[in-house]
Write a protein that holds these residues in place. Structure first.
Motif, PDB file in Angstrom:
ATOM      1  N   CYS A  57       0.847  -1.207   0.000  1.00 26.64           N
ATOM      2  CA  CYS A  57       0.000   0.000   0.000  1.00 26.64           C
ATOM      3  C   CYS A  57       0.878   1.251   0.000  1.00 26.64           C
ATOM      4  CB  CYS A  57      -0.973  -0.018   1.184  1.00 26.64           C
ATOM      5  SG  CYS A  57      -0.242  -0.453   2.770  1.00 26.64           S
ATOM      6  N   CYS A  58       1.893   1.261   0.844  1.00 21.42           N
ATOM      7  CA  CYS A  58       2.787   2.433   0.934  1.00 21.42           C
ATOM      8  C   CYS A  58       3.639   2.592  -0.332  1.00 21.42           C
ATOM      9  CB  CYS A  58       3.716   2.296   2.129  1.00 21.42           C
ATOM     10  SG  CYS A  58       2.906   1.864   3.667  1.00 21.42           S
ATOM     11  N   LYS A  59       3.870   1.486  -1.012  1.00 19.10           N
ATOM     12  CA  LYS A  59       4.714   1.525  -2.213  1.00 19.10           C
ATOM     13  C   LYS A  59       3.954   1.975  -3.455  1.00 19.10           C
ATOM     14  CE  LYS A  59       7.699  -2.241  -0.655  1.00 19.10           C
ATOM     15  NZ  LYS A  59       7.774  -3.712  -0.577  1.00 19.10           N
ATOM     16  N   SER A  62      -1.384   6.307  -2.566  1.00 26.46           N
ATOM     17  CA  SER A  62      -1.216   7.375  -1.570  1.00 26.46           C
ATOM     18  C   SER A  62      -2.436   7.425  -0.669  1.00 26.46           C
ATOM     19  CB  SER A  62      -1.070   8.733  -2.252  1.00 26.46           C
ATOM     20  OG  SER A  62      -1.094   9.758  -1.263  1.00 26.46           O
ATOM     21  N   PRO A  63      -2.205   7.604   0.639  1.00 28.20           N
ATOM     22  CA  PRO A  63      -3.351   7.871   1.506  1.00 28.20           C
ATOM     23  C   PRO A  63      -3.859   9.288   1.242  1.00 28.20           C
ATOM     24  CG  PRO A  63      -1.315   8.150   2.738  1.00 28.20           C
ATOM     25  CD  PRO A  63      -0.930   7.650   1.370  1.00 28.20           C
ATOM     26  N   ILE A  64      -5.099   9.531   1.647  1.00 27.85           N
ATOM     27  CA  ILE A  64      -5.605  10.908   1.651  1.00 27.85           C
ATOM     28  C   ILE A  64      -5.095  11.566   2.931  1.00 27.85           C
ATOM     29  CG2 ILE A  64      -7.721  12.237   2.046  1.00 27.85           C
ATOM     30  CD1 ILE A  64      -9.107  10.182   0.166  1.00 27.85           C
ATOM     31  N   PRO A 103       6.901   5.238  -4.313  1.00 33.78           N
ATOM     32  CA  PRO A 103       6.436   4.931  -2.968  1.00 33.78           C
ATOM     33  C   PRO A 103       6.380   6.165  -2.059  1.00 33.78           C
ATOM     34  CG  PRO A 103       8.179   3.408  -3.643  1.00 33.78           C
ATOM     35  CD  PRO A 103       8.113   4.463  -4.678  1.00 33.78           C
ATOM     36  N   CYS A 104       5.667   6.018  -0.969  1.00 35.43           N
ATOM     37  CA  CYS A 104       5.526   7.112  -0.010  1.00 35.43           C
ATOM     38  C   CYS A 104       6.902   7.598   0.455  1.00 35.43           C
ATOM     39  CB  CYS A 104       4.721   6.619   1.193  1.00 35.43           C
ATOM     40  SG  CYS A 104       4.574   7.853   2.484  1.00 35.43           S
ATOM     41  N   THR A 105       7.033   8.898   0.499  1.00 37.25           N
ATOM     42  CA  THR A 105       8.275   9.539   0.951  1.00 37.25           C
ATOM     43  C   THR A 105       8.676   9.082   2.349  1.00 37.25           C
ATOM     44  OG1 THR A 105       7.314  11.451  -0.120  1.00 37.25           O
ATOM     45  CG2 THR A 105       9.296  11.857   1.177  1.00 37.25           C
ATOM     46  N   PHE A 106       7.693   8.685   3.132  1.00 35.71           N
ATOM     47  CA  PHE A 106       7.965   8.369   4.538  1.00 35.71           C
ATOM     48  C   PHE A 106       8.146   6.872   4.792  1.00 35.71           C
ATOM     49  CE2 PHE A 106       5.044  12.106   4.392  1.00 35.71           C
ATOM     50  CZ  PHE A 106       6.038  13.057   4.577  1.00 35.71           C
ATOM     51  N   LEU A 107       8.296   6.114   3.707  1.00 36.69           N
ATOM     52  CA  LEU A 107       8.508   4.668   3.848  1.00 36.69           C
ATOM     53  C   LEU A 107      10.007   4.380   3.940  1.00 36.69           C
ATOM     54  CD1 LEU A 107       7.208   1.806   3.809  1.00 36.69           C
ATOM     55  CD2 LEU A 107       7.546   1.814   1.331  1.00 36.69           C
ATOM     56  N   GLY A 108      10.392   3.699   5.024  1.00 36.07           N
ATOM     57  CA  GLY A 108      11.805   3.351   5.190  1.00 36.07           C
ATOM     58  C   GLY A 108      12.193   2.142   4.352  1.00 36.07           C
ATOM     59  N   LYS A 112       9.394   0.061   7.239  1.00 39.37           N
ATOM     60  CA  LYS A 112       8.788   0.719   8.406  1.00 39.37           C
ATOM     61  C   LYS A 112       8.394   2.138   8.030  1.00 39.37           C
ATOM     62  CE  LYS A 112      10.816  -1.857  12.184  1.00 39.37           C
ATOM     63  NZ  LYS A 112      11.897  -1.966  13.127  1.00 39.37           N
ATOM     64  N   CYS A 113       7.303   2.591   8.623  1.00 42.08           N
ATOM     65  CA  CYS A 113       6.855   3.961   8.382  1.00 42.08           C
ATOM     66  C   CYS A 113       7.675   4.897   9.264  1.00 42.08           C
ATOM     67  CB  CYS A 113       5.373   4.072   8.734  1.00 42.08           C
ATOM     68  SG  CYS A 113       4.763   5.758   8.634  1.00 42.08           S
ATOM     69  N   LEU A 114       8.309   5.885   8.634  1.00 42.74           N
ATOM     70  CA  LEU A 114       9.183   6.791   9.387  1.00 42.74           C
ATOM     71  C   LEU A 114       8.391   7.799  10.222  1.00 42.74           C
ATOM     72  CD1 LEU A 114      11.807   7.465   6.542  1.00 42.74           C
ATOM     73  CD2 LEU A 114      11.967   5.811   8.409  1.00 42.74           C
ATOM     74  N   VAL A 115       7.081   7.885   9.947  1.00 45.48           N
ATOM     75  CA  VAL A 115       6.255   8.837  10.714  1.00 45.48           C
ATOM     76  C   VAL A 115       5.122   8.067  11.415  1.00 45.48           C
ATOM     77  CG1 VAL A 115       6.806  10.822   9.243  1.00 45.48           C
ATOM     78  CG2 VAL A 115       4.853   9.387   8.644  1.00 45.48           C
ATOM     79  N   TYR A 116       5.417   6.844  11.809  1.00 45.45           N
ATOM     80  CA  TYR A 116       4.383   5.921  12.282  1.00 45.45           C
ATOM     81  C   TYR A 116       3.424   6.534  13.312  1.00 45.45           C
ATOM     82  CZ  TYR A 116       2.236   1.519  13.619  1.00 45.45           C
ATOM     83  OH  TYR A 116       1.329   0.517  13.876  1.00 45.45           O
ATOM     84  N   ARG A 119       1.253   9.130  11.493  1.00 47.76           N
ATOM     85  CA  ARG A 119       0.802   8.802  10.139  1.00 47.76           C
ATOM     86  C   ARG A 119      -0.666   9.191   9.949  1.00 47.76           C
ATOM     87  NH1 ARG A 119       0.209   4.535  13.306  1.00 47.76           N
ATOM     88  NH2 ARG A 119      -1.096   2.744  12.815  1.00 47.76           N
ATOM     89  N   PRO A 120      -1.061   9.422   8.670  1.00 45.83           N
ATOM     90  CA  PRO A 120      -2.441   9.824   8.393  1.00 45.83           C
ATOM     91  C   PRO A 120      -3.473   8.799   8.878  1.00 45.83           C
ATOM     92  CG  PRO A 120      -1.074  10.157   6.459  1.00 45.83           C
ATOM     93  CD  PRO A 120      -0.233   9.408   7.446  1.00 45.83           C
ATOM     94  N   LYS A 121      -4.667   9.291   9.136  1.00 46.83           N
ATOM     95  CA  LYS A 121      -5.777   8.424   9.580  1.00 46.83           C
ATOM     96  C   LYS A 121      -6.004   7.299   8.572  1.00 46.83           C
ATOM     97  CE  LYS A 121     -10.606   8.999  11.034  1.00 46.83           C
ATOM     98  NZ  LYS A 121     -11.493   8.538   9.963  1.00 46.83           N
ATOM     99  N   ALA A 122      -5.919   7.639   7.277  1.00 44.01           N
ATOM    100  CA  ALA A 122      -6.158   6.637   6.230  1.00 44.01           C
ATOM    101  C   ALA A 122      -5.164   5.483   6.331  1.00 44.01           C
ATOM    102  CB  ALA A 122      -6.083   7.283   4.848  1.00 44.01           C
ATOM    103  N   CYS A 123      -3.933   5.784   6.729  1.00 47.76           N
ATOM    104  CA  CYS A 123      -2.931   4.720   6.886  1.00 47.76           C
ATOM    105  C   CYS A 123      -3.270   3.848   8.086  1.00 47.76           C
ATOM    106  CB  CYS A 123      -1.541   5.313   7.087  1.00 47.76           C
ATOM    107  SG  CYS A 123      -0.999   6.377   5.747  1.00 47.76           S
ATOM    108  N   ARG A 124      -3.750   4.487   9.152  1.00 49.31           N
ATOM    109  CA  ARG A 124      -4.109   3.729  10.364  1.00 49.31           C
ATOM    110  C   ARG A 124      -5.247   2.761  10.074  1.00 49.31           C
ATOM    111  NH1 ARG A 124      -2.269   7.040  14.966  1.00 49.31           N
ATOM    112  NH2 ARG A 124      -1.281   8.800  13.935  1.00 49.31           N
TER     113      ARG A 124
HETATM  114  S1  SF4 Z   1       2.748   7.644   5.914  1.00 47.94           S
HETATM  115 FE1  SF4 Z   1       3.649   5.725   6.587  1.00 47.94          FE
HETATM  116  S2  SF4 Z   1       1.948   4.243   6.662  1.00 47.94           S
HETATM  117 FE2  SF4 Z   1       1.279   6.006   5.412  1.00 47.94          FE
HETATM  118  S3  SF4 Z   1       1.765   5.484   3.276  1.00 47.94           S
HETATM  119 FE3  SF4 Z   1       3.517   6.594   4.093  1.00 47.94          FE
HETATM  120  S4  SF4 Z   1       4.920   5.015   4.872  1.00 47.94           S
HETATM  121 FE4  SF4 Z   1       2.898   4.067   4.619  1.00 47.94          FE
END
Ligand code: SF4
Ligand code: SF4
Length: 164
Positions: A57-59, A62-64, A103-108, A112-116, A119-124
């Motif tokens: 999903c992160c790759k 994009s979440p809203i 992929p998402c800028t915040f994906l390590g 792992k999500c670097l802003v875990y 992170r946005p509600k949609a990601c949760r």
């Molecule tokens: S913010 Fe984190 S959980 Fe959401 S798409 Fe990016 S890497 Fe994934």
């Protein structure tokens, strides 16, 4: 164990048309029954799948980003919300804020999500298969069979029961 996403992409595409038919049948299922069915299979799928072995999903999508998400993330970066938007986001066709890149800028690198914590509600809430009123998001869930191995697995399992 890393999920074979290449194989998942092939399988989910090849089964998509049968999942389209399945969605049509699921529309006739009572709301409570449908919610319970999804919730049970969601738990089952995520007992087997570890998101850190996947991150598809992160790759790929994009979440809203809601305004509250933007404000929270901007604060954690010690930025103004407007600067965060300028740096990372744009509006999609529906007018929602989404990521500029995939992929998402915040994906390590380790998935792992670097802003875990922020992170946005949609990601949760992704992939939204353990919530109430699944009838309202059957179309979205069908699309998510192409993104999320867990949703694909849920549809496959439901299909075994509902195509009988
Ligand atoms: S913010 Fe984190 S959980 Fe959401 S798409 Fe990016 S890497 Fe994934
Ligand atoms: S939510 Fe689905 S697509 Fe995202 S990491 Fe977990 S299994 Fe993969």
């Amino acid at each position: 164990m890393e999920i074979d996403l290449e194989n998942f992409n092939k399988e989910s595409k090849s089964e998509y048309s049968s999942h389209v038919k399945l969605r049509a049948r699921l529309r006739k299922v009572k709301p409570k029954v449908l919610d319970e069915m999804f919730e049970e299979l969601h738990e089952e799928a995520f007992r087997e799948i570890d998101c850190l072995d996947c991150a598809n999903c992160c790759k790929t999508t994009s979440p809203i980003f809601l305004n509250t998400d933007i404000d929270r993330l901007a604060k954690s970066f010690r930025m103004k919300s407007s600067a965060f938007i300028d740096e990372y986001l744009h509006r999609d066709e529906e007018g929602d804020f989404v990521l500029n890149s995939s992929p998402c800028t915040f994906l390590g690198a380790d998935n792992k999500c670097l802003v875990y914590e922020d992170r946005p509600k949609a990601c949760r809430e992704y992939p939204h298969t353990n919530r109430k009123k699944m009838h309202g998001i059957l179309e979205l869930s069908l699309k998510n069979t192409l993104v999320c191995p867990a949703v694909f697995k849920i549809f496959q399992q439901i299909g075994k029961d509902y195509r009988k």
